[in-house]
Design a protein around this motif. Sequence first.
Motif, PDB file in Angstrom:
ATOM      1  N   GLN A 130       1.016  -1.272   0.174  1.00 45.45           N
ATOM      2  CA  GLN A 130      -0.094  -0.096  -0.117  1.00 45.45           C
ATOM      3  C   GLN A 130       0.763   1.103  -0.006  1.00 45.45           C
ATOM      4  N   SER A 131       1.807   1.093   0.832  1.00 46.81           N
ATOM      5  CA  SER A 131       2.807   2.418   0.850  1.00 46.81           C
ATOM      6  C   SER A 131       3.514   2.752  -0.260  1.00 46.81           C
ATOM      7  N   LEU A 132       3.977   1.637  -1.078  1.00 41.08           N
ATOM      8  CA  LEU A 132       4.488   1.630  -2.415  1.00 41.08           C
ATOM      9  C   LEU A 132       3.775   2.201  -3.542  1.00 41.08           C
ATOM     10  N   MET A 133       2.302   1.459  -3.402  1.00 42.00           N
ATOM     11  CA  MET A 133       1.720   2.191  -4.447  1.00 42.00           C
ATOM     12  C   MET A 133       1.360   3.637  -4.216  1.00 42.00           C
ATOM     13  N   ALA A 134       1.336   4.349  -3.019  1.00 42.54           N
ATOM     14  CA  ALA A 134       1.413   5.751  -2.955  1.00 42.54           C
ATOM     15  C   ALA A 134       2.616   6.179  -3.588  1.00 42.54           C
ATOM     16  N   GLU A 135       3.390   5.704  -3.176  1.00 43.72           N
ATOM     17  CA  GLU A 135       5.031   6.340  -3.303  1.00 43.72           C
ATOM     18  C   GLU A 135       4.986   6.503  -4.890  1.00 43.72           C
ATOM     19  N   HIS A 136       4.632   5.048  -5.608  1.00 44.31           N
ATOM     20  CA  HIS A 136       4.817   5.173  -7.175  1.00 44.31           C
ATOM     21  C   HIS A 136       3.436   5.401  -7.785  1.00 44.31           C
ATOM     22  N   ARG A 151      -2.458  -1.669 -11.571  1.00 47.96           N
ATOM     23  CA  ARG A 151      -1.459  -1.530 -10.401  1.00 47.96           C
ATOM     24  C   ARG A 151      -1.611  -2.594  -9.313  1.00 47.96           C
ATOM     25  N   GLU A 152      -2.806  -2.879  -8.968  1.00 46.45           N
ATOM     26  CA  GLU A 152      -2.812  -3.843  -7.988  1.00 46.45           C
ATOM     27  C   GLU A 152      -1.839  -5.317  -8.151  1.00 46.45           C
ATOM     28  N   PRO A 153      -2.499  -5.932  -9.362  1.00 46.73           N
ATOM     29  CA  PRO A 153      -1.626  -6.969  -9.434  1.00 46.73           C
ATOM     30  C   PRO A 153      -0.196  -7.057  -9.711  1.00 46.73           C
ATOM     31  N   LEU A 154       0.234  -5.877 -10.260  1.00 47.55           N
ATOM     32  CA  LEU A 154       1.677  -5.469 -10.624  1.00 47.55           C
ATOM     33  C   LEU A 154       2.467  -5.348  -9.465  1.00 47.55           C
ATOM     34  N   VAL A 155       1.944  -4.598  -8.474  1.00 55.38           N
ATOM     35  CA  VAL A 155       2.578  -4.551  -7.306  1.00 55.38           C
ATOM     36  C   VAL A 155       2.432  -5.660  -6.137  1.00 55.38           C
ATOM     37  N   TYR A 347       0.125 -19.467  -6.585  1.00 55.17           N
ATOM     38  CA  TYR A 347       0.572 -18.324  -6.765  1.00 55.17           C
ATOM     39  C   TYR A 347      -0.210 -17.158  -7.233  1.00 55.17           C
ATOM     40  N   ALA A 348      -0.906 -17.851  -8.407  1.00 56.08           N
ATOM     41  CA  ALA A 348      -1.875 -16.797  -8.892  1.00 56.08           C
ATOM     42  C   ALA A 348      -2.895 -16.209  -7.957  1.00 56.08           C
ATOM     43  N   LEU A 349      -3.292 -17.235  -7.025  1.00 54.34           N
ATOM     44  CA  LEU A 349      -4.315 -16.722  -6.103  1.00 54.34           C
ATOM     45  C   LEU A 349      -3.826 -15.785  -5.106  1.00 54.34           C
ATOM     46  N   ALA A 350      -2.543 -16.161  -4.810  1.00 49.95           N
ATOM     47  CA  ALA A 350      -1.887 -15.164  -3.930  1.00 49.95           C
ATOM     48  C   ALA A 350      -1.923 -13.814  -4.593  1.00 49.95           C
ATOM     49  N   VAL A 351      -1.341 -13.578  -5.822  1.00 46.51           N
ATOM     50  CA  VAL A 351      -1.585 -12.286  -6.393  1.00 46.51           C
ATOM     51  C   VAL A 351      -2.614 -11.652  -6.530  1.00 46.51           C
ATOM     52  N   SER A 352      -3.755 -12.502  -6.826  1.00 42.85           N
ATOM     53  CA  SER A 352      -5.171 -11.974  -6.622  1.00 42.85           C
ATOM     54  C   SER A 352      -5.621 -11.341  -5.476  1.00 42.85           C
ATOM     55  N   LEU A 353      -5.187 -12.301  -4.365  1.00 42.06           N
ATOM     56  CA  LEU A 353      -5.825 -11.877  -3.192  1.00 42.06           C
ATOM     57  C   LEU A 353      -5.128 -10.812  -2.564  1.00 42.06           C
ATOM     58  N   GLY A 355      -3.423  -8.387  -4.328  1.00 43.89           N
ATOM     59  CA  GLY A 355      -3.781  -7.042  -4.897  1.00 43.89           C
ATOM     60  C   GLY A 355      -5.165  -6.632  -4.399  1.00 43.89           C
ATOM     61  N   GLU A 356      -5.986  -7.287  -4.017  1.00 44.69           N
ATOM     62  CA  GLU A 356      -7.317  -7.038  -3.729  1.00 44.69           C
ATOM     63  C   GLU A 356      -7.140  -6.492  -2.044  1.00 44.69           C
ATOM     64  N   ARG A 357      -6.127  -7.015  -1.498  1.00 45.77           N
ATOM     65  CA  ARG A 357      -5.929  -6.562  -0.169  1.00 45.77           C
ATOM     66  C   ARG A 357      -5.461  -5.117   0.134  1.00 45.77           C
ATOM     67  N   PHE A 358      -4.516  -4.815  -1.062  1.00 43.31           N
ATOM     68  CA  PHE A 358      -4.314  -3.393  -0.983  1.00 43.31           C
ATOM     69  C   PHE A 358      -5.196  -2.325  -0.949  1.00 43.31           C
ATOM     70  N   ASP A 359      -6.293  -2.745  -1.848  1.00 50.97           N
ATOM     71  CA  ASP A 359      -7.563  -1.904  -1.539  1.00 50.97           C
ATOM     72  C   ASP A 359      -8.780  -2.230  -0.590  1.00 50.97           C
ATOM     73  N   GLY A 360      -8.189  -2.853   0.234  1.00 53.29           N
ATOM     74  CA  GLY A 360      -9.148  -3.148   1.322  1.00 53.29           C
ATOM     75  C   GLY A 360      -9.889  -4.676   1.229  1.00 53.29           C
ATOM     76  N   GLY A 361      -9.899  -5.261   0.129  1.00 56.36           N
ATOM     77  CA  GLY A 361     -10.568  -6.324   0.164  1.00 56.36           C
ATOM     78  C   GLY A 361      -9.688  -7.762   0.264  1.00 56.36           C
ATOM     79  N   GLY A 362     -10.278  -8.723  -0.466  1.00 56.79           N
ATOM     80  CA  GLY A 362      -9.332  -9.793  -0.507  1.00 56.79           C
ATOM     81  C   GLY A 362      -9.607 -10.569   0.821  1.00 56.79           C
ATOM     82  N   GLN A 363     -10.579 -10.297   1.467  1.00 57.01           N
ATOM     83  CA  GLN A 363     -10.826 -11.141   2.819  1.00 57.01           C
ATOM     84  C   GLN A 363     -11.574 -12.637   2.285  1.00 57.01           C
ATOM     85  N   LEU A 364     -11.143 -13.464   2.870  1.00 61.07           N
ATOM     86  CA  LEU A 364     -11.759 -14.889   2.565  1.00 61.07           C
ATOM     87  C   LEU A 364     -12.916 -15.284   3.234  1.00 61.07           C
ATOM     88  N   ILE A 365     -13.966 -15.895   2.171  1.00 54.15           N
ATOM     89  CA  ILE A 365     -14.957 -16.290   3.031  1.00 54.15           C
ATOM     90  C   ILE A 365     -14.923 -17.579   2.876  1.00 54.15           C
TER      91      ILE A 365
END
Length: 435
Positions: A130-136, A151-155, A347-353, A355-365
């Motif tokens: 999150q910090s780096l997304m703001a910085e960059h 940007r989320e999956p990239l970071v 790996y792909a699931l980790a990247v997806s989750l 990235g969502e977590r950076f925006d406050g999502g990605g919580q597992l149900i």
Amino acid sequence: MFNAPAPGLIFRRLAVASALTLIASCAEAPAQKPATAPLPQASQPAAKAATSPAQAPVVMPAISFDAWRDGFRRQALASGIDTATFDRAFAGITPDASVITADRSQPEFTRPVWEYLEGAISPYRVRKGQSLMAEHATTLAAIEQRFGVDREPLVAIWGMESSFGQFMGDKSVIRSLATLAYEGRRPEFAHAQLLAALQILQHGDIQPGGMLGSWAGAMGQTQFIPTTYNSHAVDFDGDGRRDIWNSAADALASAAHYLQASGWRKGQPAALQVQLPQGFDYAHADGDIRKSVGQWQATGVLLVGPQANGLSGESASLLLPAGYRGPAFLVLDNFRAILKYNNSSSYALAVSLLGERFDGGGQLIGSWPRDERPLSRSERVELQESLTAAGYDPGTPDGIIGANTRKAIRGYQQRLGWPADGFPTQKLLESLRQR
Ligand code: CA
């Protein structure tokens, strides 16, 4: 990424050339990636292309390293590498025993997927991202505009591959690849990567002393293998060099270029969390089965996340990372794009989750079946041998749970009247033992 996919990013993808494994079994967790190479904390290199020592005794090279190098030098010069580049790159290079040890290791035990994800999506990594997304932010906006990659999956990939550039590997790429070309398990692959690495040096993007990476030759903040680098690395900060080691802008843009080439679709999620209805036929949780999101919904699959709108026409497969007892996901085209970076559904699931977590999502149900202990490598081999004895065809008993093994597991589960999720468990192995 270490394996380049067809495009050639990473080792993992292309080199291994394994089928996309959408059902991440514990055993599958980390395959060698196509575009990149696995980092120790993120994944264990699965010996996907390897056979067990019992099947393929290690054969020591018939010639000395120096003799091999002299022969390789002739080939490199014939392919266009100049003498000065080659001799500077190989000055003082000797085989690295630690590379061979890593190349031949076949871990007996595998972490459960939930532990892998917890490591990948740690609170520290979320905060740092999150910090780096703001910085960059400015750079990321420009990258989104040029490559059409969010940007989320990239970071997230940046965090997964090198902990945002903090851990890129400290081995000489030339030395590692020379060692693998001389006496590794896949010498032809290492040979091609080594030639590509020399081309990078000749191009002047990096000096030999700065060309550092993992034992497998995955380089820089993106962990590109050399062929992937040559096909997809870009100079985004405008200094004339594609510097994925020292320039975050170059690294992020190079990863974006790779995802773009892998079919990324901007604004779309990679994975959607879903709930499955009572009585659902788990045999549909197979990476080879694709339906539109709307068709899945028509079978009773319930989208539970906030991103479900407007996706009903998108093609998706159902992923059960820990079998029918764990969380379920519909995975879309962008999930497949991430798999080209690293062909592991975990790996792909980790990247997806992440990235969502950076925006406050990605919580597992839903919850993980934490009472399940993943089968060890020898147990997976035993499972495959037992399935063969029971009349199924899981393929070569190599301890790798691929499409054939999952199909065989489903068949046996159906015979037992169990949920046919194709997922290997201790209970299943025990049942086979008692036949
Ligand atoms: Ca640059």
